[in-house]
Write a protein that holds these residues in place. Sequence first.
Motif, PDB file in Angstrom:
ATOM      1  N   SER A   1       0.863  -1.183   0.000  1.00 42.75           N
ATOM      2  CA  SER A   1       0.000   0.000   0.000  1.00 42.75           C
ATOM      3  C   SER A   1       0.896   1.229   0.000  1.00 42.75           C
ATOM      4  O   SER A   1       1.917   1.252   0.691  1.00 42.75           O
TER       5      SER A   1
ATOM      6  N   ALA B   1      -3.345   7.631  -3.667  1.00 38.79           N
ATOM      7  CA  ALA B   1      -3.332   6.417  -2.836  1.00 38.79           C
ATOM      8  C   ALA B   1      -3.305   5.239  -3.793  1.00 38.79           C
ATOM      9  O   ALA B   1      -4.149   5.158  -4.694  1.00 38.79           O
TER      10      ALA B   1
ATOM     11  N   GLN C   1       6.149  10.309   0.415  1.00 47.11           N
ATOM     12  CA  GLN C   1       5.542   9.005   0.171  1.00 47.11           C
ATOM     13  C   GLN C   1       5.787   8.031   1.314  1.00 47.11           C
ATOM     14  O   GLN C   1       6.843   8.057   1.950  1.00 47.11           O
TER      15      GLN C   1
ATOM     16  N   VAL D   1       0.949   5.729  -0.238  1.00 48.34           N
ATOM     17  CA  VAL D   1       0.273   7.029  -0.310  1.00 48.34           C
ATOM     18  C   VAL D   1       1.339   8.085  -0.582  1.00 48.34           C
ATOM     19  O   VAL D   1       2.395   8.082   0.057  1.00 48.34           O
TER      20      VAL D   1
ATOM     21  N   MET E   1      -2.919  14.255  -3.535  1.00 52.27           N
ATOM     22  CA  MET E   1      -2.671  12.914  -2.962  1.00 52.27           C
ATOM     23  C   MET E   1      -2.959  11.784  -3.959  1.00 52.27           C
ATOM     24  O   MET E   1      -3.918  11.860  -4.714  1.00 52.27           O
TER      25      MET E   1
ATOM     26  N   LEU F   1      -9.126   7.882   0.143  1.00 51.80           N
ATOM     27  CA  LEU F   1      -8.821   6.581   0.775  1.00 51.80           C
ATOM     28  C   LEU F   1     -10.020   5.641   0.686  1.00 51.80           C
ATOM     29  O   LEU F   1      -9.890   4.473   0.340  1.00 51.80           O
TER      30      LEU F   1
ATOM     31  N   SER G   1      -5.077   2.937  -8.337  1.00 51.88           N
ATOM     32  CA  SER G   1      -4.887   4.244  -7.686  1.00 51.88           C
ATOM     33  C   SER G   1      -5.933   5.247  -8.151  1.00 51.88           C
ATOM     34  O   SER G   1      -6.561   5.043  -9.198  1.00 51.88           O
TER      35      SER G   1
ATOM     36  N   GLU H   1      -8.834  13.904   1.682  1.00 55.67           N
ATOM     37  CA  GLU H   1      -7.937  12.757   1.808  1.00 55.67           C
ATOM     38  C   GLU H   1      -8.735  11.506   2.169  1.00 55.67           C
ATOM     39  O   GLU H   1      -8.508  10.421   1.636  1.00 55.67           O
TER      40      GLU H   1
ATOM     41  N   LEU I   1      -3.275   0.699   3.936  1.00 55.53           N
ATOM     42  CA  LEU I   1      -3.419   2.010   3.299  1.00 55.53           C
ATOM     43  C   LEU I   1      -3.602   3.129   4.329  1.00 55.53           C
ATOM     44  O   LEU I   1      -2.993   4.185   4.216  1.00 55.53           O
TER      45      LEU I   1
ATOM     46  N   TYR J   1      -1.141   6.284   5.076  1.00 56.74           N
ATOM     47  CA  TYR J   1      -1.583   7.688   5.052  1.00 56.74           C
ATOM     48  C   TYR J   1      -1.197   8.406   6.347  1.00 56.74           C
ATOM     49  O   TYR J   1      -0.667   9.514   6.311  1.00 56.74           O
TER      50      TYR J   1
END
Lengths: 330, 160
Positions: free
Chosen positions: A11, A157, A107, A13, A155, A217, A204, A213, A115, A119
């Motif tokens: 994972s 993810a 990152q 971010v 962002m 996610l 992604s 954010e 995930l 984050y």
Amino acid sequence: MVSAHNTVISSRVRLARNINGLAFPAMLRGNEPKLKEFYAKTREICDSRFKNKFYTVNSLSQTQLSSLIENHLISPALCEKPFGGMIISDDRTISVMLNEEDHLREQCILGGYRLDEAYRTVESVDIALRSKLDIAFKLPYGHLTACPTNLGAGMRASVMMFLPAMAINHTIDLEIRKMHARGITLRGVYGEGSTADGFMYQISNQSAVGKSEEEILQKVKGEVARLCELEEQAQRSIKGLNIEDQIWRAYGLLRYAKKLCQKEFVDNVALVKLGVIYGMFDIDIDMLNRLINDTQKNTLSLNARRELNASERDIRRAEMINEKLKLYRI
Amino acid sequence: MLCEMCRKRLATNFVKINGSDTELCEVCAAKLNLYTPSVADFFDMIFELEDYMDSRYEERVCPACGMRESQLIDGYKFGCSKCYDVFADRAEEYFKELRGVEYRGRFASDASSRKRRYLKDATVADIPHLYSMLEYPAIKSDVAKTRLILNRIKELEGER
């Protein structure tokens, strides 16, 4: 809820940030006084947060840079940037790229389906950086970035997934198109074009504009859960003698071959991993995932501390997997 | 084909002399006052016209980073944070194309508190930035906030 344990590999971010009063990297001349200050402050803040090493693009060899790309710690674009730099945590989970497309690309990459944790980690680094740096921010846009598609949360993810059955029965192609329409990118991690070597895919969010954010996610996590379910269905549908035959052949090749090229290696390891999921072998999947990383072209040379030619790499790759598989009783 | 008069240069003009077709070079045609514009002349004219049009249109350039508007349009990348003010119309256009709505994420509230702090701590050097803050849609529509910023600008200008 379908388990993501064997399906999600890692994972990641990343956050894109820029500094007020300093030209974005593409417009930098290199003699700006603020540039030095930006480098110094960023290093100081990162040093106070986590143990790391700092490198400029020019201080690393092509093999070292390529190995960092293979391990997803930096992007290929960074290597082209004249004022590019990178701060990489000693445990290789956090990396901060300096002067890639934006001043900062923060990152966090973690193994498995973590995930939220990724984050939270990158957010803590971001909070530390924004407390001392004048981060470019303007409403209604949010964080100002060089490319308008990154505006807002700035962002991305992403989750790396192993989707062998969906690739074998081709249901993945339809999913790629469906997800694109929903603002999600699904693409192969290794190999070029639509075929993904080793059945490895990265999912992604396409754009961060106008989303929080948390929303990004949630969206990515929702799609991951859906893909896990579809993959499980596909695994049930392709199960049978044909696939078992392919898996055993792959195991035999990995166990006894004396030379393996990267694609052959990745594709056959993928089939053995599918065999583990089917309960055919009791082999550690995480070990196989690590091996995929460690046997990439530049990482092999880096670990051998010398430039290996193609033939030497193929021999080394075969030796590594032979040795590992020897430890498991089948 | 060589010019039928001088037999030296390439013939580029086709004219009728005493009823018969004659092929002449530009020099000989000019001597006879028979010059007609060639294709090359036509393109020269077009380029001149383009230069003239360009000189009439002054391209916007970001004073902070030197990014030209044409660079922004071609590359779809901004050059610095100031570009978002200089090319505000373009930024708005791109934002609309991306179906952007106001950022409401983790740092949206931090930004407003930072503005408040900023106002209190602002120095003379920040005056241009304070003027640009007046253009923020969120502030533009808020009379109280606009007055606060204007008052601070006045105070700072008094310090000059």
